[in-house]
Design an enzyme around this catalytic site. Structure first.
Site, mmCIF file in Angstrom:
data_model
loop_
_atom_site.group_PDB
_atom_site.id
_atom_site.type_symbol
_atom_site.label_atom_id
_atom_site.label_comp_id
_atom_site.label_asym_id
_atom_site.label_seq_id
_atom_site.Cartn_x
_atom_site.Cartn_y
_atom_site.Cartn_z
ATOM 1 N N TYR A 110 0.834 -1.320 0.021
ATOM 2 C CA TYR A 110 -0.019 0.142 0.193
ATOM 3 C C TYR A 110 0.760 1.321 -0.222
ATOM 4 C CZ TYR A 110 -3.212 3.589 1.203
ATOM 5 O OH TYR A 110 -3.874 4.991 1.112
ATOM 6 N N TYR A 111 0.805 2.216 -0.932
ATOM 7 C CA TYR A 111 1.632 3.222 -1.178
ATOM 8 C C TYR A 111 0.650 4.306 -1.207
ATOM 9 C CZ TYR A 111 5.546 0.212 -1.761
ATOM 10 O OH TYR A 111 6.741 -0.518 -1.434
ATOM 11 N N VAL A 135 2.798 -5.841 3.499
ATOM 12 C CA VAL A 135 4.242 -6.111 3.244
ATOM 13 C C VAL A 135 4.984 -5.238 2.304
ATOM 14 C CG1 VAL A 135 4.136 -8.918 3.295
ATOM 15 C CG2 VAL A 135 3.555 -7.743 1.246
ATOM 16 N N GLU A 136 4.380 -3.907 2.210
ATOM 17 C CA GLU A 136 5.097 -2.854 1.578
ATOM 18 C C GLU A 136 4.311 -1.548 1.941
ATOM 19 O OE1 GLU A 136 6.108 -2.810 -2.484
ATOM 20 O OE2 GLU A 136 6.595 -4.907 -2.510
ATOM 21 N N ASN A 137 4.908 -0.776 2.472
ATOM 22 C CA ASN A 137 4.316 0.572 2.845
ATOM 23 C C ASN A 137 5.593 1.525 2.600
ATOM 24 O OD1 ASN A 137 3.333 2.750 5.272
ATOM 25 N ND2 ASN A 137 2.284 2.747 3.205
#
Ligand code: BGP
Length: 479
Positions: A312-313, A376-378
């Protein structure tokens, strides 16, 4: 005051090709990313036929974790990471991808890395395919156009599951399997699937054909993994960018709803074990030929995942009738497509900063799937400034992460979302995927290296290093 689960996995996220380097060491073969030059702001990265002598490939050396893995993991341990998400380079294990036997030197490298992580009390979270398909599979077989590559992937997964079954519990099959929905950007089909669309082909149809083979490969890998170690937690991984309606105009609302299908298609199949009807209707309407084989329905049904990992960006917005409604992902590091949302700011690379969108996303995904989620991504890619004394006061990054952690804590404590962990992207400065730049920094650890590959590679702690250490120590209470 946060009351996050006591076993919440506070960690960091990386990908082999973006930080390991050693691109041709330990018997590793070239991957699809090893033939990608650096792009820049809005400039696409070039995909060359082979590695060309006079061109610069940022992923070849990256930040040379390959030689520094002990020092880097010691820094991750000092930060107090509970887990580290990274990938096993497919072409370090199978240099060409179609060999009968794996490359022992490559397997040994990851044994060393996993042992070092475990020594520092860091739980490994492993992505099997993070844009690192062996170049040979792309060039000789056409990547996931070919059903043969399904078998090569499952073989790779089986070798990793067997080799590391006592060191790794958490796995994911394909990183951001849904990126390729944005067929306007060749970068995504190439890195996801090793596929280049040819003149006269329907890009969307090719994307769904490769996607079908990847969904089958994922399901077969999950089934195989559970046979090898029933305690494995095997997840899917998607890029999630929520799509908002620009207004309460029902046309905007319905356009947003319909646009979200490109976010939901892959996780629907991974998690529900069958193709959604809206997709079958699209295939029928458009005349797409999806390479279903006898038994594929069974494979998908039996190989559903245990959790949903996602990146999530940012969020994006659509307005009926607007020209730039394409709701693709990130276009060469520029603005995620869609119309401007007047209520939110963007990063230097045009990525909308929307922490509330993370809480909204957690609720939408948990309601839809009712399985554990894993962020698992931000992260906040930005240009950092080093002071005279070497200090880096990355306050914008701290603010970004703080606001997103507040949002996830609200989703857990107030909304009841089941969340396994949070691994901010690029815990140490690494090569940007979409642009190949080093200056788009995410890390809490600075690496002295610039876009052209100059620098000492020296690691130094940014202000965010101690800040995040405290977040972890207090289990999210002190932000
Ligand atoms: C995601 C990828 C990561 C990472 C991230 C940030 O799509 O899964 O590999 O790169 O994007 O993007 P970038 O590195 O281009 O800033």
């Amino acid at each position: 005051m946060s009351t996050m689960p006591k076993d919440f996995l506070w960690g960091g996220a990386l990908a082999a090709h973006q930080f390991e380097g050693g691109w041709d060491q330990s018997g590793k073969g070239p991957s699809v990313v090893d033939v990608m030059t650096a792009g820049a702001h809005g400039v696409a990265r070039e995909i060359t036929e082979t590695v060309e002598k006079d061109k610069f490939y940022p992923n070849h050396e990256a930040i040379d974790f390959y030689s520094n893995y002990k020092e880097d993991i010691a820094l991750f341990g000092e930060m107090g990471l509970k887990c580290l998400r990274t990938s096993i380079g497919w072409s370090r294990i199978f240099p060409n991808g179609d060999e009968a036997e794996p490359n022992e030197e490559g397997l040994q490298f990851y044994d060393n890395v996993l042992d070092e992580l475990i020594k520092h009390g860091i739980e490994p979270v492993i992505t099997l395919s993070h844009f690192e398909m062996p170049l040979h599979l792309a060039r000789e077989y056409g990547g996931f156009r070919s059903r043969k590559v399904v078998d090569f992937f499952v073989r790779f997964a089986e070798v990793c599951f067997n080799r590391y079954k006592d060191k790794v519990t958490y796995w994911m099959t394909f990183n951001e399997i849904n990126n390729k929905m944005d067929v306007e950007n060749p970068l995504f089909l190439w890195t996801n699937s090793g596929v280049i669309v040819k003149e006269g082909e329907n890009a969307k149809e090719i994307m769904y054909q490769a996607g079908h083979h990847e969904l089958i490969a994922s399901a077969l890998a999950v089934t195989k993994g559970k046979e090898i170690n029933p305690a494995f937690e095997i997840g899917a991984m998607v890029s999630h960018v929520p799509i908002y309606p620009y207004s309460s105009n029902p046309e905007d609302v319905m356009l947003a709803e319909e646009s979200m299908r490109q976010r939901y298609f892959f996780p629907d199949v991974h998690i529900r074990g069958a193709y959604p009807r809206y997709a079958l209707k699209e295939f029928e309407r458009e005349g797409y030929n999806i390479p279903f084989e006898d038994g594929d329905e069974e494979i998908l049904k039996n190989g559903t995942v245990d959790y949903l990992g996602f990146s999530y960006y940012m969020s994006t917005t659509v307005r009926s009738g607007a020209a730039n409604n394409t709701t693709g992902n990130i276009v060469n590091g520029g603005l995620a497509n869609g119309v401007e949302n007047p209520y939110i700011q963007s990063s230097d690379w045009g990525w909308a900063i929307d922490p509330t969108g993370l809480r909204y996303t957690l609720n939408r995904l948990y309601d839809r799937y009712q399985i554990p989620l894993f962020i698992v991504e931000n992260g906040f890619g930005a240009v950092d400034t080093m002071e005279e004394d070497g200090a880096i006061h990355d306050t914008q990054r701290i603010e970004y992460l703080k606001s997103h952690i507040e949002a996830l804590e609200k989703a857990v404590e107030y909304d009841g979302v089941e969340l396994l962990g949070y691994t901010p992207w690029g815990i140490i400065d690494i090569v940007s995927f979409t642009t190949g730049e080093m200056k788009k920094r995410y890390g809490m650890i600075h690496v002295d290296r610039d876009n052209e590959g100059n620098g000492s590679m020296k690691r130094s702690k940014k202000e965010s290093f101690d800040w995040y250490k405290k977040v972890i120590e207090t289990n999210g209470k002190q932000l």
